[in-house]
Write a protein that holds these residues in place. Structure first.
Motif, PDB file in Angstrom:
ATOM      1  N   LEU A  79       0.830  -1.208   0.000  1.00  0.00           N
ATOM      2  CA  LEU A  79       0.000   0.000   0.000  1.00  0.00           C
ATOM      3  C   LEU A  79       0.864   1.258   0.000  1.00  0.00           C
ATOM      4  CD1 LEU A  79      -2.807   1.237   0.134  1.00  0.00           C
ATOM      5  CD2 LEU A  79      -2.750   0.997   2.625  1.00  0.00           C
ATOM      6  N   CYS A  83       1.081   4.171  -3.045  1.00  0.00           N
ATOM      7  CA  CYS A  83       0.818   5.585  -2.749  1.00  0.00           C
ATOM      8  C   CYS A  83       2.043   6.451  -3.030  1.00  0.00           C
ATOM      9  CB  CYS A  83       0.393   5.736  -1.284  1.00  0.00           C
ATOM     10  SG  CYS A  83      -1.200   4.989  -0.882  1.00  0.00           S
ATOM     11  N   ALA A  87       2.323   9.444  -5.849  1.00  0.00           N
ATOM     12  CA  ALA A  87       2.675  10.796  -5.417  1.00  0.00           C
ATOM     13  C   ALA A  87       3.964  11.261  -6.086  1.00  0.00           C
ATOM     14  CB  ALA A  87       2.814  10.843  -3.895  1.00  0.00           C
ATOM     15  N   MET A 146       4.748   8.128   4.261  1.00  0.00           N
ATOM     16  CA  MET A 146       4.454   8.759   2.983  1.00  0.00           C
ATOM     17  C   MET A 146       5.373   9.923   2.638  1.00  0.00           C
ATOM     18  SD  MET A 146       2.913   8.515   0.256  1.00  0.00           S
ATOM     19  CE  MET A 146       2.285   6.979   0.941  1.00  0.00           C
TER      20      MET A 146
END
Length: 272
Positions: A79, A83, A87, A146
């Motif tokens: 995951l 992401c 991005a 992230m």
């Protein structure tokens, strides 16, 4: 490089290797002693045995702990990679309003210690009914990783020649096809390195596990090891065996992917 520089470099590498291997060897030799044995110094055990590993495995319930850790890792790594890739692709190849501001906010996330977000995270997960479940840890780790992931992938995409994207666009490739069919295969070493880093960080995560997961049945291996140390602080061979059990997956994964890890660390260093 001169001969002196080469010898100095090799001496430093040998020194660093010794600093890593000697403690690891001491840990292995200690774990080969029978449970309850008094151990002092670096020496081959008189009666080598794997009994400490069996005792530690059953006493700590490492079967459940390792399964929980594997569940968290298998949730976080794919995951977070998806992401971060999306991005990074957007920041490296697209122009949109607020791009610089949004990327700046992500960079701010790199400077803030994740310990500062522990309390808000706990109450957020509690309001969602996710505390005491591995899903809380998965979602929290994906969010915390992230900023670094987006920055890393942006650098990987930015290092690719602009002509590559232009040629694919001329051939009729849309943004989705350009990303997954053209660019991602070119940055596979960097993507593998990021996945390995995510694996190491998620597997070794300790503080968030203690805060978000209170149930002994849902703890991960590092958290279970901490409670095991508190309960068996005087049995050094069992403690060494338990430590080796917890770090074994990390060592094996790194040894398997070490070439990709090194290639990925340098792949985005020079812009092509």
């Amino acid at each position: 490089m001169s001969r002196t520089d080469r010898l100095t470099g090799r001496a430093l590498v040998a020194l660093f290797c010794a600093g890593v291997l000697i403690p690891f060897a001491a840990l292995v030799l200690t774990a080969l002693n029978p449970p309850g044995t008094a151990v002092s110094g670096l020496a081959w055990p008189k009666d080598p045995t794997f009994a400490s590993f069996g005792e530690a495995w059953s006493a700590a319930g490492f079967g459940t702990l390792l399964t929980n850790s594997a569940f968290v890792v298998l949730g976080v790594v794919p995951l977070a990679l998806v992401c971060a890739t999306l991005a990074g692709y957007a920041f490296a190849t697209m122009d949109f309003r607020g791009k610089g501001l949004l990327f700046g906010l992500l960079l701010v996330g790199l400077t803030l210690p994740y310990e500062a977000a522990v309390v808000p995270l706990y109450y957020n997960m509690q309001s969602l009914g996710l505390t005491d479940t591995p899903y809380a840890l998965v979602l929290a780790l994906v969010g915390l990783y992230m900023p670094f992931g987006a920055f890393w992938m942006r650098q990987q995409f930015a290092a690719l020649p602009k002509e590559l994207r232009e040629a694919a666009s001329l051939d009729g490739a849309g943004d989705w096809a350009l990303l997954w069919r053209v660019l991602v295969p070119c940055i596979r070493p960097g993507l593998t390195t990021l996945g390995l880093l995510y694996f190491l960080w998620a597997w070794n995560q300790f503080l968030l596990t203690l805060i978000l997961i209170q149930s002994p049945e849902e703890r991960t291996a590092p958290a279970g090891l901490a409670f095991f140390v508190g309960a068996h602080s005087t049995d050094v061979p069992m403690l060494a065996a338990a430590t080796l059990i917890v770090i074994a997956p990390v060592v094996l994964v790194y040894l398997f992917f070490q070439r990709n890890f090194i290639a990925g660390m340098v792949s985005g260093a020079v812009k092509g």
